[in-house]
Design a protein around this motif. Structure first.
Motif, PDB file in Angstrom:
ATOM      1  N   HIS A 190      -3.838   3.965  -1.447  1.00 52.19           N
ATOM      2  CA  HIS A 190      -4.948   3.736  -1.180  1.00 52.19           C
ATOM      3  C   HIS A 190      -5.197   4.960  -0.905  1.00 52.19           C
ATOM      4  O   HIS A 190      -5.412   5.893  -0.253  1.00 52.19           O
ATOM      5  CB  HIS A 190      -4.567   3.558   0.421  1.00 52.19           C
ATOM      6  N   HIS A 244      -0.783   5.765  13.703  1.00 41.28           N
ATOM      7  CA  HIS A 244      -2.695   4.842  13.834  1.00 41.28           C
ATOM      8  C   HIS A 244      -2.286   3.754  13.040  1.00 41.28           C
ATOM      9  O   HIS A 244      -2.884   2.895  13.242  1.00 41.28           O
ATOM     10  CB  HIS A 244      -1.922   6.192  12.271  1.00 41.28           C
ATOM     11  N   PHE A 245      -1.040   3.055  12.449  1.00 43.36           N
ATOM     12  CA  PHE A 245      -0.636   1.623  12.107  1.00 43.36           C
ATOM     13  C   PHE A 245      -0.605   1.367  13.369  1.00 43.36           C
ATOM     14  O   PHE A 245      -1.064  -0.261  13.361  1.00 43.36           O
ATOM     15  CB  PHE A 245       0.389   1.509  11.069  1.00 43.36           C
ATOM     16  N   THR A 260       4.199   4.730   4.764  1.00 43.81           N
ATOM     17  CA  THR A 260       4.363   6.358   4.981  1.00 43.81           C
ATOM     18  C   THR A 260       4.862   6.985   5.342  1.00 43.81           C
ATOM     19  O   THR A 260       5.822   6.275   6.273  1.00 43.81           O
ATOM     20  CB  THR A 260       2.403   6.665   5.487  1.00 43.81           C
ATOM     21  N   HIS A 272       4.554  11.960  -0.292  1.00 38.68           N
ATOM     22  CA  HIS A 272       4.130  10.875  -1.536  1.00 38.68           C
ATOM     23  C   HIS A 272       5.374  10.239  -2.231  1.00 38.68           C
ATOM     24  O   HIS A 272       5.436   9.243  -2.362  1.00 38.68           O
ATOM     25  CB  HIS A 272       2.450  11.773  -2.183  1.00 38.68           C
ATOM     26  N   GLN A 298       2.565   9.340  10.695  1.00 33.41           N
ATOM     27  CA  GLN A 298       1.078   8.223  11.198  1.00 33.41           C
ATOM     28  C   GLN A 298       1.724   6.613  11.780  1.00 33.41           C
ATOM     29  O   GLN A 298       0.641   6.182  11.769  1.00 33.41           O
ATOM     30  CB  GLN A 298       0.999   7.272   9.091  1.00 33.41           C
ATOM     31  N   TYR A 301     -10.763   7.449   9.716  1.00 34.55           N
ATOM     32  CA  TYR A 301      -9.212   7.092   9.043  1.00 34.55           C
ATOM     33  C   TYR A 301      -9.071   5.599   9.267  1.00 34.55           C
ATOM     34  O   TYR A 301      -9.000   4.346   8.591  1.00 34.55           O
ATOM     35  CB  TYR A 301      -8.091   7.463   9.088  1.00 34.55           C
ATOM     36  N   TYR A 318       2.503  -1.638   4.265  1.00 35.93           N
ATOM     37  CA  TYR A 318       2.159   0.147   4.126  1.00 35.93           C
ATOM     38  C   TYR A 318       3.253   0.915   4.231  1.00 35.93           C
ATOM     39  O   TYR A 318       3.701   1.109   5.620  1.00 35.93           O
ATOM     40  CB  TYR A 318       1.085   0.788   5.477  1.00 35.93           C
ATOM     41  N   ASP A 362       0.829  -1.459  -0.170  1.00 32.53           N
ATOM     42  CA  ASP A 362       0.003   0.026  -0.022  1.00 32.53           C
ATOM     43  C   ASP A 362       0.617   1.143  -0.096  1.00 32.53           C
ATOM     44  O   ASP A 362       1.391   1.386   1.469  1.00 32.53           O
ATOM     45  CB  ASP A 362      -1.088   0.109   1.456  1.00 32.53           C
ATOM     46  N   GLY A 386      -6.665   8.893  -1.101  1.00 28.22           N
ATOM     47  CA  GLY A 386      -8.075   9.552   0.306  1.00 28.22           C
ATOM     48  C   GLY A 386      -8.962  10.210  -0.140  1.00 28.22           C
ATOM     49  O   GLY A 386      -8.946  10.557  -1.711  1.00 28.22           O
ATOM     50  N   SER A 435      -0.677   6.272  -2.573  1.00 27.77           N
ATOM     51  CA  SER A 435      -1.548   6.837  -1.514  1.00 27.77           C
ATOM     52  C   SER A 435      -2.086   8.129  -1.523  1.00 27.77           C
ATOM     53  O   SER A 435      -2.250   8.880  -0.340  1.00 27.77           O
ATOM     54  CB  SER A 435      -1.910   6.258  -0.360  1.00 27.77           C
ATOM     55  N   PRO A 436      -2.378   9.413  -2.355  1.00 26.58           N
ATOM     56  CA  PRO A 436      -2.137  10.890  -1.913  1.00 26.58           C
ATOM     57  C   PRO A 436      -3.768  10.982  -1.744  1.00 26.58           C
ATOM     58  O   PRO A 436      -5.070   9.997  -1.949  1.00 26.58           O
ATOM     59  CB  PRO A 436      -1.855  10.887  -3.098  1.00 26.58           C
ATOM     60  N   ASN A 437      -4.247  12.213  -1.565  1.00 24.61           N
ATOM     61  CA  ASN A 437      -5.348  12.506  -1.339  1.00 24.61           C
ATOM     62  C   ASN A 437      -6.284  13.008  -2.935  1.00 24.61           C
ATOM     63  O   ASN A 437      -5.217  14.006  -2.577  1.00 24.61           O
ATOM     64  CB  ASN A 437      -5.644  12.962   0.167  1.00 24.61           C
TER      65      ASN A 437
HETATM   66  N1  ARG Z   1      -4.146   9.255   2.206  1.00 14.43           N
HETATM   67  C1  ARG Z   1      -2.939   8.355   3.311  1.00 14.43           C
HETATM   68  C2  ARG Z   1      -2.321  10.749   3.176  1.00 14.43           C
HETATM   69  O1  ARG Z   1      -2.043  10.890   2.271  1.00 14.43           O
HETATM   70  C3  ARG Z   1      -2.062   7.456   3.111  1.00 14.43           C
HETATM   71  C4  ARG Z   1      -2.567   6.393   3.244  1.00 14.43           C
HETATM   72  C5  ARG Z   1      -1.789   5.405   3.395  1.00 14.43           C
HETATM   73  N2  ARG Z   1      -2.568   3.814   3.405  1.00 14.43           N
HETATM   74  C6  ARG Z   1      -3.494   3.516   4.787  1.00 14.43           C
HETATM   75  N3  ARG Z   1      -4.050   2.627   3.883  1.00 14.43           N
HETATM   76  N4  ARG Z   1      -3.876   4.886   5.273  1.00 14.43           N
HETATM   77  O2  ARG Z   1      -1.899  10.422   4.031  1.00 14.43           O
END
Ligand code: ARG
Length: 602
Positions: free
Chosen positions: A185, A364-365, A357, A159, A361, A333, A355, A145, A187, A148-150
């Motif tokens: 993944h 969170h994980f 990132t 990213h 984060q 999230y 994952y 994973d 956002g 994964s940008p938003n």
């Molecule tokens: N969209 C998130 C960000 O920009 C990252 C996602 C990472 N993947 C996940 N499964 N949480 O910070």
């Protein structure tokens, strides 16, 4: 022909079925046999390490640990660790992989590999292809994973790091015969869409008018709509209702959402295309329909409790609970990530979920991983047993000022601009070296891209990913030192040595013989065969810098060989050309795994 009969008669080859080309594992198998013979009652794993000392190429380090296990037993047959070491050495099955063994100090068993065996296996790799050396990992399918940008927000350097690191991890796993689901993944779900959609309706009353050029910069669009949201109560109200209508599946709203996602996607794709990265989008919205069921299952296990109107999972070792349903009833999230994990384990049958990132984060994980373990989805020991999850964290990208990387004009760095600049600078350097006159425009472009993008990737990958690194074009585009430019040039020079010899290398592979006569040839040869164990280590520890370090050392070993051993015109020409070719082949595979396009002339 002579070679094929010779290779068939050998007992161990560098592409042993269960070990791939991993020398450490192959030695491990021999020592396993010996350990079983030496101490039949003990169940011990062979401990093998590469060493660069004068006594051997590898070391088996079992003797001391074994001694402390058996010394108290009544019927022990050994007196001290060196004796255990001697016995292990004596019990090794015969193998033409090993030249000699010696026991040193408190029982270390030093192993010198057979130079002939190394040479034969390099030649075999040249004939069978480098994929025949691929390591074997004990899993079938993984999810990486990454990127994964938003949607509608900036795709920032974080990213970019995720994209570069994730792609390399995926490539290394794929090379090791693991099926990789490369997941973007994105956002693409959340309350910000209400505001974006209402703003879109306002700006484009006619839906047909919505297109990329009309909207322009999506980030600016996001900013403008956010400003409207923050300052106009009536708009805010409409935006909040729009979220409900979108989530209720109302066509007009859904279409607008699609439209916005599509525009973002095009922008992301421009970055992926430049980087040569392939991803499969399964955004947050994909998991949305499964959330209630998954949260329900967690609730049935008694894990979910009510706290200030929200629904949470309390986790030992954390001072905050994991919120899985917000107090307004919406999901967040964490609810999405728990659901995506459930989906990846149960629907996609992935054994390792990785994952990528920034380290920010981490918590969170850690939290939702822990919740998944409490739920019994994952074994509580995460170190060795599949299925398992890993968070691959990375540090910040810093500017020259030591602060978070930004450009002066805008607050954020547009990734496409950054990559273009790397390419333009490398093109300018090539022109300065007179290449515009020598090459076609297409060659110039392709080389500038390979070098420019390669430089950005390598500068990121060569450090341990957890360290912050400073983004500096001059440094990454330097043709000396540990840079992609230096390595790409080194590869191009090897190719030119082979070209200038005028020999048909495919012919030499079959008819010639590779011999490692000079000590520098042996060092280079052994390093070449250590490729597989390096990739395996980089995969297992999720550390691309391990492969970068290997590649840099490979280039250094080659330089040493080339300055001390004449190739073209020497009595050993054929053998040395084969060694040059093998070096180029391994370098190219390293480049490939790092997502860097090789260049052949410079
Ligand atoms: N969209 C998130 C960000 O920009 C990252 C996602 C990472 N993947 C996940 N499964 N949480 O910070």
């Amino acid at each position: 022909l002579a070679l094929s009969t010779k290779t068939q008669s050998m007992t161990t080859m560098a592409n042993d079925e269960d070990c791939g080309g991993n020398l450490k594992r192959q030695l491990g198998k021999l020592f396993e046999v010996s350990l079983r013979a030496t101490v039949p009652d003990e169940n011990v794993e062979p401990l093998i390490a590469a060493c660069s000392g004068n006594f051997g190429d590898y070391q088996c380090n079992n003797a001391m640990g074994l001694w402390s296990k058996i010394k108290a037993k009544p019927n022990k047959t050994f007196r001290g660790p060196p004796a255990v070491g001697e016995a292990i050495k004596e019990n090794l099955p015969p193998s033409n992989m090993i030249e000699s063994c010696s026991v040193a100090g408190p029982g270390f068993i030093n192993v010198v590999l057979s130079t002939k065996w190394i040479a034969e296996n390099i030649q075999k790799m040249l004939i069978d292809g480098i994929d025949s050396l691929a390591p074997r990992l004990s899993l079938k399918r993984a999810v990486v994973d990454f990127s994964s940008p938003n949607i509608a927000k900036e795709m920032h350097v974080g990213h970019l790091r995720s994209t570069i690191i994730g792609d390399t991890l995926a490539r290394m796993l794929e090379f090791s015969k693991v099926e990789v689901l490369r997941r973007n993944h994105v956002g693409d779900w959340g309350t910000q869409f209400g505001m974006l959609i209402e703003f879109l309706f306002e700006k484009f009353p006619k839906f047909e008018d919505v297109n990329e050029s009309a909207i322009g910069d999506l980030q600016a669009f996001y900013k403008a709509s956010k400003q409207r949201f923050d300052t106009d109560a009536e708009f805010k109200d409409r935006a909040q209702r729009a979220v409900v209508r979108l989530q209720g599946g109302e066509t007009k709203y859904h279409q607008a959402w699609e439209q916005i996602c599509e525009l973002s996607r095009k922008e992301f794709d421009r970055v992926y295309q430049r980087l040569g990265v392939h991803l499969e989008e399964k955004g947050e919205s994909f998991y949305n329909p499964f959330i209630p069921e998954v949260i329900g299952a967690l609730r049935n296990k008694g894990l979910v409790e009510e706290s200030e109107g929200a629904q949470v999972i309390r986790l030992e070792g954390f001072n905050i609970p994991l919120i899985v349903v917000k107090s307004d009833g919406g999901y967040n999230y964490a609810s999405t990530d728990l659901t995506a994990l459930w989906y990846r384990l149960n629907e996609e049958k992935a054994e390792w979920i990785i994952y990528v990132t920034d380290v920010g984060q981490q918590q969170h994980f850690d939290m939702f991983f822990k919740a998944a373990k409490l739920a019994g989805w994952l074994p509580s020991d995460n170190s060795t047993i599949y299925p398992k999850v890993s968070h691959v964290g990375f540090g910040l990208v810093l500017g020259e000022d030591g602060k978070r990387f930004r450009t002066r004009a805008t607050e954020v760095v547009r990734l496409v601009d950054l990559l273009d600049e790397a390419k333009n600078r490398s093109k300018a350097a090539l022109i300065e070296r007179g290449k515009a006159a020598e090459w076609t425009e297409e060659e110039l472009e392709q080389t500038a891209e390979a070098v420019g993008y390669g430089a950005v990737k390598y500068a990121d990958l060569k450090n341990n990913r957890l360290t912050n690194y400073t983004f500096n074009f001059d440094q990454m585009l330097n043709d000396k030192g540990n840079t992609a430019v230096y390595l790409l040039y080194a590869h191009a020079r090897i190719c030119s040595i082979i070209r200038k010899s005028g020999k048909d290398i495919d012919d030499l592979k079959k008819t010639g013989e590779l011999v490692l006569g000079h000590p520098d040839e042996r060092v280079l040869g052994l390093h070449l065969l250590q490729f597989a164990e390096t990739v395996e280590e980089a995969c297992n520890n999720l550390l691309p810098n391990v492969l970068c370090e290997y590649l840099y050392n490979l280039s250094e070993n080659f330089t040493k060989f080339y300055s001390n051993c004449q190739v073209v015109g020497s009595a050993e020409e054929t053998s040395r050309l084969l060694l040059c070719e093998a070096t180029a082949v391994v370098m190219r595979k390293c480049f490939f795994l790092l997502g860097i396009v090789p260049v052949y002339k410079i």
